[in-house]
Scaffold this active site. Structure first.
Site, PDB file in Angstrom:
ATOM      1  N   ASP A 201       0.819  -1.377   0.063  1.00 46.23           N
ATOM      2  CA  ASP A 201       0.173  -0.092  -0.146  1.00 46.23           C
ATOM      3  C   ASP A 201       0.915   1.186  -0.188  1.00 46.23           C
ATOM      4  O   ASP A 201       1.814   1.471   0.802  1.00 46.23           O
ATOM      5  CB  ASP A 201      -0.670   0.001   1.305  1.00 46.23           C
ATOM      6  CG  ASP A 201      -1.719   1.217   1.238  1.00 46.23           C
ATOM      7  OD1 ASP A 201      -2.729   1.158   0.394  1.00 46.23           O
ATOM      8  OD2 ASP A 201      -1.746   2.029   2.173  1.00 46.23           O
ATOM      9  N   GLU A 270       1.291  -0.504  -5.130  1.00 45.71           N
ATOM     10  CA  GLU A 270       0.394   0.494  -5.280  1.00 45.71           C
ATOM     11  C   GLU A 270       1.131   1.660  -5.548  1.00 45.71           C
ATOM     12  O   GLU A 270       1.689   2.316  -4.544  1.00 45.71           O
ATOM     13  CB  GLU A 270      -0.409   0.738  -4.373  1.00 45.71           C
ATOM     14  CG  GLU A 270      -1.704   1.744  -4.493  1.00 45.71           C
ATOM     15  CD  GLU A 270      -2.583   2.121  -3.434  1.00 45.71           C
ATOM     16  OE1 GLU A 270      -3.612   2.637  -3.576  1.00 45.71           O
ATOM     17  OE2 GLU A 270      -1.782   2.582  -2.427  1.00 45.71           O
TER      18      GLU A 270
END
Length: 540
Positions: A201, A270
């Site tokens: 993330d 990401e």
């Protein structure tokens, strides 16, 4: 490519565990709920699941604020449940990728609780602390993506701490070698437990500019959000100094070295940067950093063949041997059916979008509910849970509309998701698209998804091939995929009306992918609204 690895060309099904399936009646999905639905997941023809955070957390950002990297939050289950999940998935020949949120922790993490106490404790330099300016204001002009300044005052230390997201999500100080090593140890805990990969993330947010230089202003005409609203003050700056710093590359190489000790594992990053495609290329360069990465470039409102072609082509030119991953939806943006289909998206559009995503070069992430063609749920303000949406209402309604529970059957307010009250309401529009109903309909979006993904597995050109875009009429996406002995011609009509285009001679239509309606007469192809075509021929 001599022998593709399992993740190259893989279909990765994203599970938002709060909303998949609740087995204990508390209205929140859990790990036993994922296990219970493994046969359904396997039926989709996917290669892996990516499970959004299930770690111990105060849930201010619903699991993306971790207070213990090595424990399961009780509302999701136990470590034994997680071990069973891995065993169950592997028996179904499905890999397990887990979220790792390493740029920040919860403010309830033991590390931060210690760090905030003083300037001379063992964890004093584990987070990003800075003195105020002479007038008491924050150290610089950095903004939080979730609204307001990115600095929070801590009276115990008489300093500010950095938070790129919520104030309850303090940023770790990756300039500290002890922090970097500790994070690698936290990651290895899960590798030792048998996970097959990590979805990382906000991976470009790990490092900050040590000089704390101000971000420059961005002109209004360039304030184009990727995953955030354009009226968010965060969009008013070029984020050169609070993320995507050059020091991050060294850490990615250390992380890759760790993963290399666990053969077959994969890292999926990401990326949300000023130039996300350039950062994707840089972060996957040279087989020594991330294995693959995805960005928000297709998670936008722009649904046009020109935009998709330009985005994919630009990355192809830059990535130089790296491997891309594409997504058109996730837990952070409005559902693709509403973004690209408006208030009344058609089943044909859903089928075409799923097929298009599965036909681009690279791996793909498919967010739960896309196999059903779910639109964005309309959640009234009084039922919002997302702090992002609550802050920016009504201009931006946040992320709850894409996070509502999966409708398993059409009956009852719970739609088969739970025996209790769901944490977010399930709308009538979703109940009418339930798994049970679509299962019985051979022409449903769900059954097309299954048929297409199983068919795709047998097409090496779609899984691993190169891509070459061809000129086509307005809003038609036309390209060739090539891999060794197979060459495919692929066309998608993004219009809501029929169109026709000329093809080379000798093209034969392929069947088995489940999208009907295309008509080929010699060299003229007629595509219905939101139609698709797959062909092959010696002249390609």
């Amino acid at each position: 490519m001599s022998k593709p690895l399992w993740w190259q060309g893989a279909v990765i099904y994203q599970i938002y565990p709060r909303s998949l399936n609740d087995t204990n009646g508390d209205g929140i999905g859990d790990i036993p709920g994922i296990i219970e639905k493994m046969d359904y997941i396997a039926s989709l023809g996917v290669d892996a699941i990516w499970v959004s955070p299930f770690f111990k957390s105060p849930m201010k950002d619903f699991g993306y604020d971790i207070s213990d990297y090595r424990d399961i939050d009780p509302q999701f289950g136990t470590l034994d449940d997680f071990d069973t999940l891995i065993e169950t998935a592997h028996r179904a020949n499905i890999k397990v990728i887990i979220d790792q949120v390493i740029s920040h922790t919860s403010d309830q993490h033991d590390w931060f609780l210690q760090s905030r106490q003083s300037r001379d404790n063992d964890k004093a330099d584990w987070y990003v602390w800075a003195d105020p300016q002479a007038d008491g204001t924050p150290p610089n002009n950095w903004m939080s993506l979730f609204g307001g300044v990115a600095w929070e005052w801590e009276p115990r230390r008489e300093q500010y701490y950095l938070h790129n997201f919520l104030s309850s999500q303090p940023d770790l100080n990756f300039h500290n070698p002890a922090v970097r090593q500790q994070i690698l140890d936290e990651v290895e805990f899960w590798l030792q437990r048998g996970v097959d990969g990590l979805r990382l993330d906000a991976i470009n947010f790990c490092f900050h500019d040590q000089q704390l230089r101000n971000n420059p202003a961005k002109p209004p005409e360039k304030r184009q959000g990727r995953g955030f609203s354009e009226d968010n003050p965060y969009a008013f700056q070029y984020h050169y100094y609070n993320n995507t710093r050059p020091e991050n590359l060294g850490f990615l190489e250390d992380l890759r070295a760790l993963l290399n000790r666990y053969p077959g594992t994969v890292s999926l990053g990401e990326i949300s940067a000023e130039d996300s495609l350039a950062t994707m290329a840089e972060y996957t360069q040279g087989d020594k950093r991330l294995h693959t990465a995805y960005s928000f470039e297709l998670l936008v409102d722009d649904f046009s063949a020109d935009y998709i072609r330009s985005t994919v082509s630009t990355l192809e030119q830059r990535i130089q041997g790296g491997w891309p991953c594409w997504a058109v939806g996730n837990h952070d943006v409005a559902r693709v059916m509403s973004r690209w289909g408006g208030p009344n998206p058609s089943a044909d559009l859903a089928k075409m979008v799923n097929a298009m995503l599965g036909s681009l070069k690279g791996s793909l992430c498919s967010y739960q509910g896309e196999e059903l063609g779910l639109p964005e749920a309309d959640i009234p303000f009084e039922q919002l849970q997302d702090p992002y949406g609550i802050t920016f209402w009504p201009n931006f309604k946040g992320r709850d509309g894409c996070r509502t529970p999966i409708p398993w059957n059409p009956s009852g307010a719970e739609a088969g998701f739970s025996t209790g009250t769901p944490w977010l309401p399930i709308t009538d529009a979703h109940r009418n698209l339930s798994v049970e109903q679509q299962d019985r309909d051979p022409g449903s979006v769900l059954n097309h998804y299954r048929q297409f993904m199983h068919w795709r597995r047998e097409q090496p050109a779609l899984r691993w091939g190169d891509i070459e875009f061809l000129d086509a009429p307005d809003n038609v996406l036309l390209f060739i995929r090539r891999h060794q002995q197979q060459t495919l011609l692929v066309a998608f009509n993004l219009n809501d009306h029929a169109c026709q285009l000329a093809l080379p001679e000798g093209i034969d239509a392929l069947c088995g992918h489940g999208i009907e309606g295309a008509e080929l007469a010699q060299t003229t192809l007629r595509l219905p609204a939101h139609g698709a075509f797959y062909g092959q021929g010696a002249n390609l």
